[in-house]
Design a protein around this motif. Structure first.
Motif, PDB file in Angstrom:
ATOM      1  N   GLU A 101       0.900  -0.912  -0.237  1.00 29.84           N
ATOM      2  CA  GLU A 101       0.320  -0.140   0.061  1.00 29.84           C
ATOM      3  C   GLU A 101       0.563   1.277  -0.123  1.00 29.84           C
ATOM      4  OE1 GLU A 101      -3.386   0.561  -0.285  1.00 29.84           O
ATOM      5  OE2 GLU A 101      -3.970  -1.156   0.128  1.00 29.84           O
ATOM      6  N   VAL A 102       1.804   1.305   0.689  1.00 34.40           N
ATOM      7  CA  VAL A 102       3.046   2.114   0.745  1.00 34.40           C
ATOM      8  C   VAL A 102       3.460   3.025  -0.870  1.00 34.40           C
ATOM      9  CG1 VAL A 102       5.287   3.584   2.130  1.00 34.40           C
ATOM     10  CG2 VAL A 102       2.933   2.000   3.083  1.00 34.40           C
ATOM     11  N   ALA A 103       3.842   1.098  -1.079  1.00 38.02           N
ATOM     12  CA  ALA A 103       4.490   1.655  -2.525  1.00 38.02           C
ATOM     13  C   ALA A 103       3.431   2.507  -3.403  1.00 38.02           C
ATOM     14  CB  ALA A 103       5.101   0.649  -2.888  1.00 38.02           C
ATOM     15  N   LYS A 104       2.042   1.671  -3.098  1.00 41.06           N
ATOM     16  CA  LYS A 104       1.432   2.206  -3.947  1.00 41.06           C
ATOM     17  C   LYS A 104       0.250   3.501  -4.056  1.00 41.06           C
ATOM     18  CE  LYS A 104      -1.094  -1.388  -4.027  1.00 41.06           C
ATOM     19  NZ  LYS A 104      -1.768  -2.685  -4.144  1.00 41.06           N
ATOM     20  N   CYS A 105       1.313   4.217  -3.184  1.00 43.09           N
ATOM     21  CA  CYS A 105       0.578   5.949  -2.748  1.00 43.09           C
ATOM     22  C   CYS A 105       0.590   6.708  -3.658  1.00 43.09           C
ATOM     23  CB  CYS A 105       1.173   5.772  -1.265  1.00 43.09           C
ATOM     24  SG  CYS A 105       0.921   7.894  -1.446  1.00 43.09           S
ATOM     25  N   GLU A 106      -1.124   6.870  -3.918  1.00 46.61           N
ATOM     26  CA  GLU A 106      -1.337   7.561  -5.279  1.00 46.61           C
ATOM     27  C   GLU A 106      -0.258   8.815  -5.077  1.00 46.61           C
ATOM     28  OE1 GLU A 106      -5.151   9.844  -7.097  1.00 46.61           O
ATOM     29  OE2 GLU A 106      -5.733   7.961  -5.278  1.00 46.61           O
ATOM     30  N   GLU A 107      -0.225   9.618  -3.978  1.00 46.37           N
ATOM     31  CA  GLU A 107       0.883  10.960  -3.920  1.00 46.37           C
ATOM     32  C   GLU A 107       2.220  10.823  -4.608  1.00 46.37           C
ATOM     33  OE1 GLU A 107      -2.927  11.570  -1.702  1.00 46.37           O
ATOM     34  OE2 GLU A 107      -1.258   9.733  -1.628  1.00 46.37           O
ATOM     35  N   ALA A 108       2.437   9.112  -4.339  1.00 40.34           N
ATOM     36  CA  ALA A 108       4.442   9.129  -4.295  1.00 40.34           C
ATOM     37  C   ALA A 108       4.119   9.261  -6.146  1.00 40.34           C
ATOM     38  CB  ALA A 108       4.716   8.315  -3.692  1.00 40.34           C
ATOM     39  N   ASP A 109       5.983   9.854  -6.302  1.00 39.18           N
ATOM     40  CA  ASP A 109       5.961   9.820  -6.798  1.00 39.18           C
ATOM     41  C   ASP A 109       7.687   8.621  -7.640  1.00 39.18           C
ATOM     42  OD1 ASP A 109       6.063  13.672  -8.232  1.00 39.18           O
ATOM     43  OD2 ASP A 109       7.575  12.049  -6.579  1.00 39.18           O
ATOM     44  N   THR A 110       8.011   9.022  -6.311  1.00 36.18           N
ATOM     45  CA  THR A 110       9.075   8.460  -6.459  1.00 36.18           C
ATOM     46  C   THR A 110       9.405   7.417  -5.407  1.00 36.18           C
ATOM     47  OG1 THR A 110      10.354   9.806  -7.384  1.00 36.18           O
ATOM     48  CG2 THR A 110      11.832   7.973  -6.179  1.00 36.18           C
TER      49      THR A 110
END
Length: 398
Positions: A90-99
């Motif tokens: 879930e943390v890896a897929k976090c929508e807000e993250a770009d890297t």
């Protein structure tokens, strides 16, 4: 430099994670930490959540997750808390993250990295296992989704930096530098005699690194030089160099972090103090260069830089890594799991000697082949994890 990147950090309480957060803290105008995953150090995780206010975070166990939720609600801080391997995902897929910065050790980093790539996120790669074990499945995904795989460890960052501006067919050879680890000043005979006569001293020395401040696992890998062999495999997957074109040179000062030789034999290297933050900064800010107030390199202060060839008979792990790399397919995952398990067994001090580590790895590689776990065609994540699991049990039972 004017840019803003949202980072998801896998392993936020470990050495890579805390150093990445140091960078976020130093450059809030360029970075935000929007998602964090941690192991069992929940007090530090809670502090991080309070400071950086991520959208979501993850703990190892449901009990820890409940504890974090109550600590945050007492502090009036909102953050979605997940747990377990699904939580890391879930943390890896976090929508807000770009890297996504992958700072967790081991094969657990594979699935979340794949999830992030599928969502088009760039990967700042600090987890060696991702490519060493997962290369056959990760590389095609990187290509398919057109993301950037940005190395965040010092050697591969050095190669990556030295290759900026290199034309597609320009690379002739990769030269990885190695500190030489804890036993670099011992001859082979001195090392072997010490292993025979004073295994306790070997145990202590093997887990103390002369130049870098790193976790216990990587420090021992440096002592066996398996670390460098694993980096050869990683360089193959990252830069496409064939195993015949990747060399290792021992460089005790750890100032030249690696080199590339171009087709015309010109050699370009990247230098700097032995500071993990440098490759991390580059991985999260590429293609930009950020001004940081780190201590500038002073060559006059260092005085001299020296280089020598590694002794392959003193460090059998190096040849095992080249052999696994040339075999390809699942063999690099099998080697990696065998080394991880043997490394842990040695550190647990249950009677596995320093010189037994390569022997155990080799036996595991042969055993896995006999079990039919070595595959080179149509390798799937399941194949990789099956090999990984079998090998760990094999090493445990020895």
């Amino acid at each position: 430099a004017t840019f803003k990147k949202n980072l998801s950090i896998l392993g936020s309480t470990g050495s890579i994670g805390t150093q990445t957060l140091d960078i976020v803290r130093a450059k809030p105008e360029n970075f935000a930490a929007v998602a964090l995953s941690a192991g069992r150090n929940i007090n530090l995780l809670v502090e991080q959540i309070k400071e950086f206010r991520p959208v979501c975070a993850s703990t190892q166990t449901p009990e820890d997750a409940a504890l974090v939720r109550s600590m945050l609600s007492d502090a009036g801080v909102k953050c979605e808390i997940y747990h377990g391997i699904e939580g890391v995902d879930e943390v890896a897929k976090c929508e807000e993250a770009d890297t996504v910065v992958t700072g967790i050790v081991g094969a657990v980093g594979l699935q979340p990295t794949m999830s992030a790539i599928r969502l088009g996120k760039d990967i700042a790669l600090a987890n060696k296992e991702t490519l060493i074990s997962g290369g056959p499945v990760i590389n095609p995904l990187v290509k398919e989704f057109g993301v950037n795989m940005l190395p965040a460890d010092s050697e591969h960052s050095a190669i990556f930096q030295s290759l900026q501006g290199c034309p597609p067919e320009g690379l002739r050879r990769v030269i990885l530098t190695a500190s030489g680890g804890a036993f670099r000043d011992f001859t082979k005979d001195e090392l072997f005699n010490m292993c025979r006569d004073d295994p306790e001293a070997v145990q202590k020395k093997a887990t103390t690194h002369p130049n870098w401040d790193m976790g216990a696992k990587i420090t021992l890998d440096s002592a066996t030089m398996c670390n460098k062999g694993l980096e050869v495999i990683e360089a193959h997957y990252l830069f496409g160099a064939s195993y015949d074109d990747i060399d290792i040179v021992v460089h005790p000062q750890s100032i030249v972090h690696s080199m590339v030789e171009m087709q015309d034999t010109s050699v370009i290297s990247q230098m700097g103090w032995a500071d993990m933050r440098l490759p991390l900064v580059y991985a999260v800010s590429w293609p930009q260069r950020l001004r940081m107030d780190y201590k500038p390199l002073d060559l006059a202060e260092i005085g001299s830089l020296t280089f020598k060839a590694p002794d392959h008979s003193k460090y059998p792990c190096i040849n095992l890594c080249y052999a696994a790399g040339r075999a390809g397919g699942t063999m690099t995952a099998i080697l990696n799991a065998a080394n991880e398990a043997a490394n842990e067994k040695f550190r647990d001090n249950v009677g596995l000697g320093f010189l037994d580590i390569p022997k155990l790895i080799e036996a595991a590689m042969e055993g896995a082949r006999e079990e039919g776990l070595y595959k080179t065609d149509d390798v799937t994540l399941e194949d990789i994890l099956a090999g990984d699991e079998w090998v760990r049990k094999f090493v445990e039972g020895r």
